[in-house]
Design a protein around this motif. Structure first.
Motif, PDB file in Angstrom:
ATOM      1  N   VAL A   1      -5.811  38.937  70.977  1.00 48.37           N
ATOM      2  CA  VAL A   1      -5.550  39.813  69.836  1.00 48.37           C
ATOM      3  C   VAL A   1      -4.080  39.775  69.462  1.00 48.37           C
ATOM      4  O   VAL A   1      -3.227  39.383  70.246  1.00 48.37           O
ATOM      5  CB  VAL A   1      -5.976  41.274  70.120  1.00 48.37           C
ATOM      6  N   GLY A   2      -3.823  40.208  68.246  1.00 46.77           N
ATOM      7  CA  GLY A   2      -2.476  40.316  67.705  1.00 46.77           C
ATOM      8  C   GLY A   2      -2.502  41.267  66.522  1.00 46.77           C
ATOM      9  O   GLY A   2      -3.446  42.038  66.358  1.00 46.77           O
TER      10      GLY A   2
ATOM     11  N   SER B   1      -7.595  53.652  67.962  1.00 45.23           N
ATOM     12  CA  SER B   1      -6.434  54.433  68.359  1.00 45.23           C
ATOM     13  C   SER B   1      -6.704  54.983  69.753  1.00 45.23           C
ATOM     14  O   SER B   1      -7.868  55.153  70.145  1.00 45.23           O
ATOM     15  CB  SER B   1      -6.227  55.575  67.372  1.00 45.23           C
ATOM     16  N   VAL B   2      -5.653  55.283  70.482  1.00 44.03           N
ATOM     17  CA  VAL B   2      -5.843  55.855  71.819  1.00 44.03           C
ATOM     18  C   VAL B   2      -6.222  57.329  71.749  1.00 44.03           C
ATOM     19  O   VAL B   2      -6.548  57.934  72.763  1.00 44.03           O
ATOM     20  CB  VAL B   2      -4.587  55.660  72.702  1.00 44.03           C
ATOM     21  N   THR B   3      -6.206  57.921  70.558  1.00 43.56           N
ATOM     22  CA  THR B   3      -6.557  59.330  70.394  1.00 43.56           C
ATOM     23  C   THR B   3      -7.979  59.536  69.884  1.00 43.56           C
ATOM     24  O   THR B   3      -8.387  60.685  69.663  1.00 43.56           O
ATOM     25  CB  THR B   3      -5.570  60.023  69.430  1.00 43.56           C
ATOM     26  N   GLN B   4      -8.741  58.460  69.695  1.00 42.80           N
ATOM     27  CA  GLN B   4     -10.117  58.586  69.204  1.00 42.80           C
ATOM     28  C   GLN B   4     -11.007  59.228  70.259  1.00 42.80           C
ATOM     29  O   GLN B   4     -10.764  59.108  71.462  1.00 42.80           O
ATOM     30  CB  GLN B   4     -10.682  57.211  68.857  1.00 42.80           C
TER      31      GLN B   4
ATOM     32  N   LYS C   1       3.606  45.081  82.201  1.00 38.98           N
ATOM     33  CA  LYS C   1       2.702  46.224  82.296  1.00 38.98           C
ATOM     34  C   LYS C   1       1.387  45.863  81.618  1.00 38.98           C
ATOM     35  O   LYS C   1       1.376  45.213  80.580  1.00 38.98           O
ATOM     36  CB  LYS C   1       3.312  47.437  81.603  1.00 38.98           C
ATOM     37  N   ILE C   2       0.300  46.297  82.216  1.00 35.71           N
ATOM     38  CA  ILE C   2      -1.026  46.027  81.647  1.00 35.71           C
ATOM     39  C   ILE C   2      -1.737  47.348  81.426  1.00 35.71           C
ATOM     40  O   ILE C   2      -1.800  48.198  82.309  1.00 35.71           O
ATOM     41  CB  ILE C   2      -1.862  45.121  82.568  1.00 35.71           C
ATOM     42  N   ARG C   3      -2.266  47.507  80.230  1.00 35.79           N
ATOM     43  CA  ARG C   3      -2.992  48.729  79.874  1.00 35.79           C
ATOM     44  C   ARG C   3      -4.432  48.370  79.557  1.00 35.79           C
ATOM     45  O   ARG C   3      -4.708  47.458  78.790  1.00 35.79           O
ATOM     46  CB  ARG C   3      -2.339  49.421  78.678  1.00 35.79           C
ATOM     47  N   LEU C   4      -5.349  49.106  80.165  1.00 30.06           N
ATOM     48  CA  LEU C   4      -6.777  48.981  79.880  1.00 30.06           C
ATOM     49  C   LEU C   4      -7.151  50.133  78.963  1.00 30.06           C
ATOM     50  O   LEU C   4      -6.968  51.300  79.306  1.00 30.06           O
ATOM     51  CB  LEU C   4      -7.595  49.055  81.166  1.00 30.06           C
ATOM     52  N   ILE C   5      -7.642  49.789  77.774  1.00 25.89           N
ATOM     53  CA  ILE C   5      -8.097  50.797  76.820  1.00 25.89           C
ATOM     54  C   ILE C   5      -9.560  50.494  76.532  1.00 25.89           C
ATOM     55  O   ILE C   5      -9.883  49.514  75.869  1.00 25.89           O
ATOM     56  CB  ILE C   5      -7.254  50.779  75.522  1.00 25.89           C
TER      57      ILE C   5
ATOM     58  N   ARG D   1      -0.043  49.456  67.084  1.00 23.30           N
ATOM     59  CA  ARG D   1      -0.250  48.788  65.796  1.00 23.30           C
ATOM     60  C   ARG D   1      -1.338  47.715  65.908  1.00 23.30           C
ATOM     61  O   ARG D   1      -2.132  47.522  64.984  1.00 23.30           O
ATOM     62  CB  ARG D   1       1.064  48.164  65.320  1.00 23.30           C
ATOM     63  N   VAL D   2      -1.372  47.023  67.023  1.00 20.86           N
ATOM     64  CA  VAL D   2      -2.437  46.033  67.251  1.00 20.86           C
ATOM     65  C   VAL D   2      -3.789  46.723  67.260  1.00 20.86           C
ATOM     66  O   VAL D   2      -4.749  46.251  66.644  1.00 20.86           O
ATOM     67  CB  VAL D   2      -2.196  45.258  68.568  1.00 20.86           C
ATOM     68  N   LEU D   3      -3.880  47.866  67.935  1.00 20.99           N
ATOM     69  CA  LEU D   3      -5.140  48.614  67.957  1.00 20.99           C
ATOM     70  C   LEU D   3      -5.542  49.061  66.557  1.00 20.99           C
ATOM     71  O   LEU D   3      -6.723  49.052  66.206  1.00 20.99           O
ATOM     72  CB  LEU D   3      -5.019  49.835  68.873  1.00 20.99           C
TER      73      LEU D   3
END
Length: 193
Positions: free
Chosen positions: A95-96, A14-17, A41-45, A6-8
């Motif tokens: 971000v938020g 989106s992670v599907t772009q 947990k840390i995610r790099l996008i 939702r933040v993205l």
């Protein structure tokens, strides 16, 4: 608390772009953000133009995160051959779920990310956090469907082979065509007799 998806979405991401360069979990010990570590947990996008570092818990529950902009004037990417880390220095902000951010929230971040040992993940992470050069941008244009691969190859061939060699071949070809057309009006030696 909202999910990091939702933040993205507040950034129209989106992670599907198609423009996603990397979407990986990074161990908290493998990343330093302005000299400190995050818990969880840390995610790099990484996208073509920006990347996010998001701390989350559970399946995708957003805890905190930052966005880093790839602005040439303020961006620096360093990697030492044989070294363990990528070092990225650039501007960004926290971000938020909100859509508007005050300009005063923008600040300088120095991020160190461990290169890792995975031969598939390593180049994707590098591509996700580094600024794209001319060839990367051309690859992005083809991959994202802005231009076709055939158009790109035609442009590259035209630029690299272009100049004197291509002009010489083209002019000789055109001279031969023009000469062949003009020869229809001139009788050949055997036809004259």
């Amino acid at each position: 608390m909202a999910s990091y998806h939702r933040v993205l979405m507040t950034f129209d991401r989106s992670v599907t772009q198609k423009s996603v360069e990397c979407n990986y979990d990074i161990h908290p010990w493998d990343v330093l953000i302005n000299g400190s570590r995050w818990n969880g947990k840390i995610r790099l996008i990484g996208y073509v133009d920006v990347f996010f570092l998001i701390c989350y818990s559970g399946e995708s529950r957003f805890e905190k995160g930052i966005i880093i902009y790839i602005l040439k004037k303020y961006f620096d990417f360093q990697t030492v051959k044989g070294g363990l880390d990528y070092t990225i220095t650039s501007l960004g902000h926290e971000v938020g779920v909100k859509t508007e951010y005050d300009a005063t929230t923008l600040k300088k971040y120095v991020i160190k990310i461990r290169k890792g040992r995975d031969s598939i993940m390593k180049p994707r992470i590098r591509r996700g956090v580094s600024q794209h050069d001319l060839f990367d941008l051309m690859h992005d244009a083809v991959r994202l469907g802005i231009i076709t691969q055939a158009e790109l190859i035609g442009q590259i061939i035209g630029k690299t082979i272009g100049g004197s060699t291509m002009e010489d071949v083209t002019s000789k070809y055109l001279d031969a065509l023009i000469g062949a057309r003009n020869s229809k009006n001139v009788a050949l030696e055997a036809d004259r007799q």
